[in-house]
Design a protein around this motif. Sequence first.
Motif, mmCIF file in Angstrom:
data_model
loop_
_atom_site.group_PDB
_atom_site.id
_atom_site.type_symbol
_atom_site.label_atom_id
_atom_site.label_comp_id
_atom_site.label_asym_id
_atom_site.label_seq_id
_atom_site.Cartn_x
_atom_site.Cartn_y
_atom_site.Cartn_z
ATOM 1 N N ALA A 38 0.810 -1.213 0.000
ATOM 2 C CA ALA A 38 0.000 0.000 0.000
ATOM 3 C C ALA A 38 0.847 1.269 0.000
ATOM 4 C CB ALA A 38 -0.953 -0.001 1.190
ATOM 5 N N GLY A 39 1.951 1.266 0.759
ATOM 6 C CA GLY A 39 2.794 2.464 0.828
ATOM 7 C C GLY A 39 3.254 2.932 -0.546
ATOM 8 N N PRO A 40 3.907 2.069 -1.341
ATOM 9 C CA PRO A 40 4.315 2.475 -2.683
ATOM 10 C C PRO A 40 3.149 2.784 -3.612
ATOM 11 C CG PRO A 40 5.639 0.622 -1.933
ATOM 12 C CD PRO A 40 4.535 0.795 -0.927
ATOM 13 N N LYS A 41 2.024 2.081 -3.444
ATOM 14 C CA LYS A 41 0.866 2.364 -4.298
ATOM 15 C C LYS A 41 0.282 3.745 -3.993
ATOM 16 C CE LYS A 41 0.302 -1.202 -7.043
ATOM 17 N NZ LYS A 41 0.396 -1.033 -8.511
ATOM 18 N N PHE A 42 0.242 4.140 -2.712
ATOM 19 C CA PHE A 42 -0.171 5.502 -2.371
ATOM 20 C C PHE A 42 0.762 6.502 -3.038
ATOM 21 C CE2 PHE A 42 -3.167 4.033 0.671
ATOM 22 C CZ PHE A 42 -3.816 5.114 1.251
#
Length: 219
Positions: free
Chosen positions: A162-166
């Motif tokens: 989720a971190g990189p996708k955000f």
Amino acid sequence: MSSPPSIAVIAGVGPGTGASIALRFAKQYPVALLSRTPQNHTDLVEQINKSGGQAIGIPTDVSDRKSVESMVSAVKDKWGNDVNVAAAIFNASGKFARKPFLELEAEDMQSGIDGTIMGAFNFSQCLLPLLLKHEKGEYPATVVFTGATASLKGSARFASFAGPKFALRAMAQSLAREFGPQGVHVAHAVIDGVIDIPRTKGWDMGEGGKISPEAFWEE
């Protein structure tokens, strides 16, 4: 005098979303298909070429700047220095690690950062000069980043995904505001569900709980 060729470049070609995107764009443009390993694009390139399209496969690690620069050189070797990019689709990501946070390794997080956000940075920065060369016809030059539910919601055990996708969604917004006025359309598409591919066959999502890759293009 013939016009410079316009092509589409798709990063992250493999079973599912990437293959579906490649087949759709190959109906209108010559396509360059990128994946880390040749086996992920070889059959698809052959399928497109046999069906009357034009495709090349270029082994590319988007997290490696030199690999992406070599890809651009290969594109120019194939279609000439005057080639322009009508569409660039970034569908790559790092290793998918669904783990409890305290069990995540540093390399799990780094893989997500390198494959997703650094990959998108390298891909975009190297191809934007060719997108800016595209003369607007029916459609403007377009960059599409494929996101996921995790682009909007950080679920439990999805921290390294989720971190990189955000971050990818934020970068897409920034590029849209900078390059939209210059004639390049930038979009971030949230694929809100599990794609029905070999890797997810064993996932029990209930009836109708998975997305068919081909459904993206149904009219």
